[in-house]
Motif scaffolding. Structure first.
Motif, PDB file in Angstrom:
ATOM      1  N   GLN A 133       0.820  -1.213   0.000  1.00  0.00           N
ATOM      2  CA  GLN A 133       0.000   0.000   0.000  1.00  0.00           C
ATOM      3  C   GLN A 133       0.850   1.258   0.000  1.00  0.00           C
ATOM      4  N   ASN A 134       0.260   2.322  -0.457  1.00  0.00           N
ATOM      5  CA  ASN A 134       0.956   3.592  -0.598  1.00  0.00           C
ATOM      6  C   ASN A 134       0.142   4.707   0.037  1.00  0.00           C
ATOM      7  N   TYR A 135       0.897   5.646   0.595  1.00  0.00           N
ATOM      8  CA  TYR A 135       0.317   6.901   1.073  1.00  0.00           C
ATOM      9  C   TYR A 135       0.329   7.871  -0.100  1.00  0.00           C
ATOM     10  N   GLU A 136      -0.758   8.595  -0.272  1.00  0.00           N
ATOM     11  CA  GLU A 136      -0.819   9.559  -1.369  1.00  0.00           C
ATOM     12  C   GLU A 136      -1.597  10.781  -0.880  1.00  0.00           C
ATOM     13  N   GLU A 137      -1.392  11.886  -1.576  1.00  0.00           N
ATOM     14  CA  GLU A 137      -2.164  13.086  -1.250  1.00  0.00           C
ATOM     15  C   GLU A 137      -2.763  13.623  -2.524  1.00  0.00           C
ATOM     16  N   VAL A 138      -4.032  13.988  -2.449  1.00  0.00           N
ATOM     17  CA  VAL A 138      -4.633  14.676  -3.585  1.00  0.00           C
ATOM     18  C   VAL A 138      -4.612  16.162  -3.247  1.00  0.00           C
ATOM     19  N   ILE A 139      -4.233  16.967  -4.238  1.00  0.00           N
ATOM     20  CA  ILE A 139      -4.115  18.407  -4.012  1.00  0.00           C
ATOM     21  C   ILE A 139      -5.083  19.139  -4.926  1.00  0.00           C
ATOM     22  N   PHE A 140      -5.888  20.002  -4.340  1.00  0.00           N
ATOM     23  CA  PHE A 140      -6.810  20.829  -5.115  1.00  0.00           C
ATOM     24  C   PHE A 140      -6.296  22.261  -5.058  1.00  0.00           C
ATOM     25  N   ASN A 141      -5.831  22.746  -6.206  1.00  0.00           N
ATOM     26  CA  ASN A 141      -5.308  24.116  -6.269  1.00  0.00           C
ATOM     27  C   ASN A 141      -6.434  25.094  -6.576  1.00  0.00           C
ATOM     28  N   GLU A 142      -6.478  26.162  -5.834  1.00  0.00           N
ATOM     29  CA  GLU A 142      -7.510  27.188  -6.010  1.00  0.00           C
ATOM     30  C   GLU A 142      -8.893  26.562  -6.204  1.00  0.00           C
ATOM     31  N   PRO A 143      -9.368  25.859  -5.189  1.00  0.00           N
ATOM     32  CA  PRO A 143     -10.669  25.189  -5.293  1.00  0.00           C
ATOM     33  C   PRO A 143     -11.808  26.196  -5.458  1.00  0.00           C
ATOM     34  N   VAL A 144     -12.885  25.758  -6.086  1.00  0.00           N
ATOM     35  CA  VAL A 144     -14.051  26.646  -6.182  1.00  0.00           C
ATOM     36  C   VAL A 144     -14.650  26.807  -4.781  1.00  0.00           C
ATOM     37  N   GLU A 145     -15.323  27.927  -4.567  1.00  0.00           N
ATOM     38  CA  GLU A 145     -15.786  28.273  -3.221  1.00  0.00           C
ATOM     39  C   GLU A 145     -16.643  27.197  -2.536  1.00  0.00           C
ATOM     40  N   PRO A 146     -17.656  26.652  -3.236  1.00  0.00           N
ATOM     41  CA  PRO A 146     -18.487  25.648  -2.540  1.00  0.00           C
ATOM     42  C   PRO A 146     -17.678  24.433  -2.083  1.00  0.00           C
TER      43      PRO A 146
END
Ligand code: SLL
Length: 154
Positions: A133-146
């Protein structure tokens, strides 16, 4: 929707597989004769945290030797439980909650059935679970406000 400028939101998760040879005394009754292992592939939160507030569904694409090789899981646990004989690459596609407006992201996982290293033979005899198994991160750049509000509980 307006984007929240100069902000990145990230979420950690774990993806991977667990596999184990069948107990020769009691193979699963419905498993094809050439199958040797049971396994599962999964995407989950750290310490089993519920991640369904940002992860909407997961599509697992198995080897083409499997009937209905594309398996879509719309609710947690995001996992596929199967049996088989061989190792292969599993395509894992993450779909985010609709508020995010984010495109799906694709990961690859190598299904591991066989232990390796100095203890491999003993592990096989004792039918120990092989975890990869692997550790991972999802990154959301400048997400929309909601979505930003959803992620930050605002
Ligand atoms: C290999 N490249 O040769 C790999 C292929 C295929 C795995 C592995 C059974 C599928 C089924 C299964 O384990 N396929 O019988 O439905 O090692």
């Amino acid at each position: 929707n307006k984007r929240v400028k100069a902000v990145s939101v990230f979420r950690p998760f774990i993806f991977g597989s667990e596999a184990q040879p069948f107990d020769p005394e009691k193979r699963p009754a419905n498993a094809p004769v050439d199958h040797t292992h049971q396994w599962r592939v999964f995407v989950k939160g750290i310490n089993d945290e519920d991640i369904s507030y940002w992860l909407k569904k997961v599509q697992f694409k198995l080897h083409e030797t499997y009937p209905q090789a594309v398996r879509t899981v719309e609710t947690p646990p995001f996992e596929v439980v199967e049996t088989g004989w061989g190792e292969f690459e599993i395509q894992i596609k993450l779909y985010f909650t609709p508020e995010s407006g984010e495109k799906p992201q694709t990961l690859w996982h190598s299904l591991k059935l066989h232990p390796y290293g100095p203890d491999a033979e003993g592990m096989k005899e004792r039918r120990e679970v092989v975890i990869s198994q692997n550790y991972e991160e999802v990154i959301f750049n400048e997400p929309v406000e909601p979505f930003y509000d959803l992620m930050t509980g605002g």
